[in-house]
Design an enzyme around this catalytic site. Sequence first.
Site, PDB file in Angstrom:
ATOM      1  N   ASP A   1       0.865  -1.181   0.000  1.00  0.00           N
ATOM      2  CA  ASP A   1       0.000   0.000   0.000  1.00  0.00           C
ATOM      3  C   ASP A   1       0.898   1.226   0.000  1.00  0.00           C
ATOM      4  O   ASP A   1       2.108   1.126   0.247  1.00  0.00           O
ATOM      5  CB  ASP A   1      -0.883   0.001   1.264  1.00  0.00           C
ATOM      6  CG  ASP A   1      -1.798   1.223   1.313  1.00  0.00           C
ATOM      7  OD1 ASP A   1      -2.459   1.513   0.304  1.00  0.00           O
ATOM      8  OD2 ASP A   1      -1.829   1.907   2.353  1.00  0.00           O
ATOM      9  N   SER A   2       0.297   2.389  -0.240  1.00  0.00           N
ATOM     10  CA  SER A   2       1.065   3.627  -0.207  1.00  0.00           C
ATOM     11  C   SER A   2       1.546   3.942   1.209  1.00  0.00           C
ATOM     12  O   SER A   2       2.445   4.757   1.379  1.00  0.00           O
ATOM     13  CB  SER A   2       0.190   4.775  -0.726  1.00  0.00           C
ATOM     14  OG  SER A   2      -1.018   4.819   0.008  1.00  0.00           O
TER      15      SER A   2
ATOM     16  N   TYR B   1      -0.530   8.394  -2.604  1.00  0.00           N
ATOM     17  CA  TYR B   1      -0.562   8.077  -4.038  1.00  0.00           C
ATOM     18  C   TYR B   1      -1.807   8.722  -4.690  1.00  0.00           C
ATOM     19  O   TYR B   1      -1.818   8.972  -5.886  1.00  0.00           O
ATOM     20  CB  TYR B   1      -0.658   6.565  -4.252  1.00  0.00           C
ATOM     21  CG  TYR B   1       0.607   5.758  -4.037  1.00  0.00           C
ATOM     22  CD1 TYR B   1       1.762   6.310  -3.484  1.00  0.00           C
ATOM     23  CD2 TYR B   1       0.640   4.416  -4.407  1.00  0.00           C
ATOM     24  CE1 TYR B   1       2.910   5.539  -3.300  1.00  0.00           C
ATOM     25  CE2 TYR B   1       1.786   3.643  -4.234  1.00  0.00           C
ATOM     26  CZ  TYR B   1       2.908   4.205  -3.676  1.00  0.00           C
ATOM     27  OH  TYR B   1       4.042   3.430  -3.499  1.00  0.00           O
ATOM     28  N   GLY B   2      -2.842   8.915  -3.868  1.00  0.00           N
ATOM     29  CA  GLY B   2      -4.157   9.296  -4.390  1.00  0.00           C
ATOM     30  C   GLY B   2      -4.219  10.633  -5.088  1.00  0.00           C
ATOM     31  O   GLY B   2      -5.155  10.909  -5.838  1.00  0.00           O
TER      32      GLY B   2
ATOM     33  N   CYS C   1      -3.786  -1.008  -1.989  1.00  0.00           N
ATOM     34  CA  CYS C   1      -4.068   0.390  -2.319  1.00  0.00           C
ATOM     35  C   CYS C   1      -5.099   0.458  -3.453  1.00  0.00           C
ATOM     36  O   CYS C   1      -4.871  -0.045  -4.552  1.00  0.00           O
ATOM     37  CB  CYS C   1      -2.768   1.064  -2.754  1.00  0.00           C
ATOM     38  SG  CYS C   1      -2.963   2.809  -3.103  1.00  0.00           S
ATOM     39  N   ASN C   2      -6.228   1.086  -3.169  1.00  0.00           N
ATOM     40  CA  ASN C   2      -7.275   1.217  -4.200  1.00  0.00           C
ATOM     41  C   ASN C   2      -6.790   2.068  -5.367  1.00  0.00           C
ATOM     42  O   ASN C   2      -7.152   1.813  -6.515  1.00  0.00           O
ATOM     43  CB  ASN C   2      -8.522   1.875  -3.611  1.00  0.00           C
ATOM     44  CG  ASN C   2      -9.379   0.906  -2.839  1.00  0.00           C
ATOM     45  OD1 ASN C   2     -10.378   0.414  -3.325  1.00  0.00           O
ATOM     46  ND2 ASN C   2      -8.973   0.615  -1.608  1.00  0.00           N
ATOM     47  N   THR C   3      -5.962   3.067  -5.069  1.00  0.00           N
ATOM     48  CA  THR C   3      -5.467   3.939  -6.140  1.00  0.00           C
ATOM     49  C   THR C   3      -4.632   3.130  -7.130  1.00  0.00           C
ATOM     50  O   THR C   3      -4.814   3.232  -8.344  1.00  0.00           O
ATOM     51  CB  THR C   3      -4.631   5.099  -5.532  1.00  0.00           C
ATOM     52  OG1 THR C   3      -5.451   5.801  -4.596  1.00  0.00           O
ATOM     53  CG2 THR C   3      -4.148   6.045  -6.599  1.00  0.00           C
TER      54      THR C   3
ATOM     55  N   GLU D   1      -5.727   8.948   9.516  1.00  0.00           N
ATOM     56  CA  GLU D   1      -4.348   8.826  10.033  1.00  0.00           C
ATOM     57  C   GLU D   1      -4.193   9.580  11.350  1.00  0.00           C
ATOM     58  O   GLU D   1      -3.323   9.254  12.161  1.00  0.00           O
ATOM     59  CB  GLU D   1      -3.354   9.334   8.991  1.00  0.00           C
ATOM     60  CG  GLU D   1      -3.368   8.441   7.773  1.00  0.00           C
ATOM     61  CD  GLU D   1      -2.061   8.400   7.020  1.00  0.00           C
ATOM     62  OE1 GLU D   1      -1.170   9.214   7.297  1.00  0.00           O
ATOM     63  OE2 GLU D   1      -1.953   7.537   6.124  1.00  0.00           O
TER      64      GLU D   1
ATOM     65  N   CYS E   1     -11.252   3.025  -0.661  1.00  0.00           N
ATOM     66  CA  CYS E   1      -9.934   3.519  -0.231  1.00  0.00           C
ATOM     67  C   CYS E   1      -9.577   2.786   1.050  1.00  0.00           C
ATOM     68  O   CYS E   1     -10.438   2.572   1.911  1.00  0.00           O
ATOM     69  CB  CYS E   1      -9.995   5.025   0.013  1.00  0.00           C
ATOM     70  SG  CYS E   1      -8.487   5.700   0.730  1.00  0.00           S
ATOM     71  N   THR E   2      -8.300   2.408   1.157  1.00  0.00           N
ATOM     72  CA  THR E   2      -7.853   1.633   2.320  1.00  0.00           C
ATOM     73  C   THR E   2      -8.205   2.269   3.658  1.00  0.00           C
ATOM     74  O   THR E   2      -8.450   1.565   4.636  1.00  0.00           O
ATOM     75  CB  THR E   2      -6.316   1.496   2.299  1.00  0.00           C
ATOM     76  OG1 THR E   2      -5.764   2.792   2.099  1.00  0.00           O
ATOM     77  CG2 THR E   2      -5.859   0.562   1.217  1.00  0.00           C
ATOM     78  N   HIS E   3      -8.180   3.604   3.700  1.00  0.00           N
ATOM     79  CA  HIS E   3      -8.368   4.292   4.981  1.00  0.00           C
ATOM     80  C   HIS E   3      -9.822   4.369   5.446  1.00  0.00           C
ATOM     81  O   HIS E   3     -10.086   4.570   6.621  1.00  0.00           O
ATOM     82  CB  HIS E   3      -7.852   5.733   4.881  1.00  0.00           C
ATOM     83  CG  HIS E   3      -6.374   5.848   4.839  1.00  0.00           C
ATOM     84  ND1 HIS E   3      -5.623   5.348   3.802  1.00  0.00           N
ATOM     85  CD2 HIS E   3      -5.494   6.422   5.707  1.00  0.00           C
ATOM     86  CE1 HIS E   3      -4.346   5.606   4.029  1.00  0.00           C
ATOM     87  NE2 HIS E   3      -4.237   6.261   5.177  1.00  0.00           N
TER      88      HIS E   3
HETATM   89  N1  DGL Z   1      -3.941   3.807  -0.030  1.00  0.00           N
HETATM   90  C1  DGL Z   1      -4.638   4.818  -0.773  1.00  0.00           C
HETATM   91  C2  DGL Z   1      -5.871   4.200  -1.439  1.00  0.00           C
HETATM   92  O1  DGL Z   1      -6.417   3.204  -1.014  1.00  0.00           O
HETATM   93  C3  DGL Z   1      -5.040   5.992   0.098  1.00  0.00           C
HETATM   94  C4  DGL Z   1      -3.885   6.840   0.557  1.00  0.00           C
HETATM   95  C5  DGL Z   1      -3.138   7.504  -0.583  1.00  0.00           C
HETATM   96  O2  DGL Z   1      -3.664   8.446  -1.201  1.00  0.00           O
HETATM   97  O3  DGL Z   1      -2.041   7.064  -0.853  1.00  0.00           O
HETATM   98  O4  DGL Z   1      -6.335   4.713  -2.429  1.00  0.00           O
END
Ligand code: DGL
Length: 268
Positions: A12-13, A44-45, A75-77, A154, A186-188
């Site tokens: 993940d990011s 990453y988003g 990471c969804n992105t 976070e 999104c993971t968060h």
């Molecule tokens: N991990 C990213 C996602 O799931 C969220 C955090 C980021 O923007 O890197 O899209």
Amino acid sequence: MENSYNSIGVFDSGIGGLTVVHALMKKMPYENITYFGDTARVPYGSKSAEVVREYAFEDTRFLLKQGVKIIVVACNTVSAVAIDELKAKFDIPIIGMIDPGAAEAQRVSGNGRIGVIGTLATIASESYPRALYQKDPHLQVFSKPCPLFVPLAEEGWTEHAVSLMVADEYLAELKKHDIDTLILGCTHYPILRRVIQSSIGASVGLIDSGQAAAVEVERELKARSLLNTSSQQPRYSFYVSDVPQKFKQLGEIFLGQQDLRVTRVHLD
Ligand code: DGL
């Protein structure tokens, strides 16, 4: 660095992918997990698809060097903008978040009206609507980027009034569309689940793509006879690209584990 042979590789990011790790641990309690969080380059988003792809290749190469048996793109992105390139480039099973999340949403939606929330890059890619329309062209999909959810999660503001205000602002438009299902793309976002549920309303079902992906990972490992047959205490290894303190602290809270072993690494 220890040998992570026979482990599930997850990247993940940053820290958010631990929501996916949590789902994997619950679903497959005897599997070893090797995690890489690119904490030096998060988020990453908000980056371009081209840059995210480059990062995703590097993250994948790192996990491959650890000898993992499957890669989960938490990471969804990355899943939204790079999954096809990753699958084409690397000869290992790779599971992303988009298809499992979309499949689960389509399965549970009663009225066929589905909301999707995610980072700017994930929403701009239209990956979720594409996956949903492929499953059923009659679905109606409504998307909204919610970038502020990442820093709020976070910060640990899981129940904070500010998080609820932000959720109300972001979700107001989606509420008008009579959706019965909302994909947390999104993971968060599962970390803010309670705030999101209270804002969107109790009647809307929330889909955690990480949980849906964990089901898919188990299916894939089973199909390839790669499931760990031992019932020994599993080994969890965490690697990050920046100093490990914050990751360790938040990770222990997210996963309810003590003494998380987190190592800083430099990607080649
Ligand atoms: N991990 C990213 C996602 O799931 C969220 C955090 C980021 O923007 O890197 O899209």
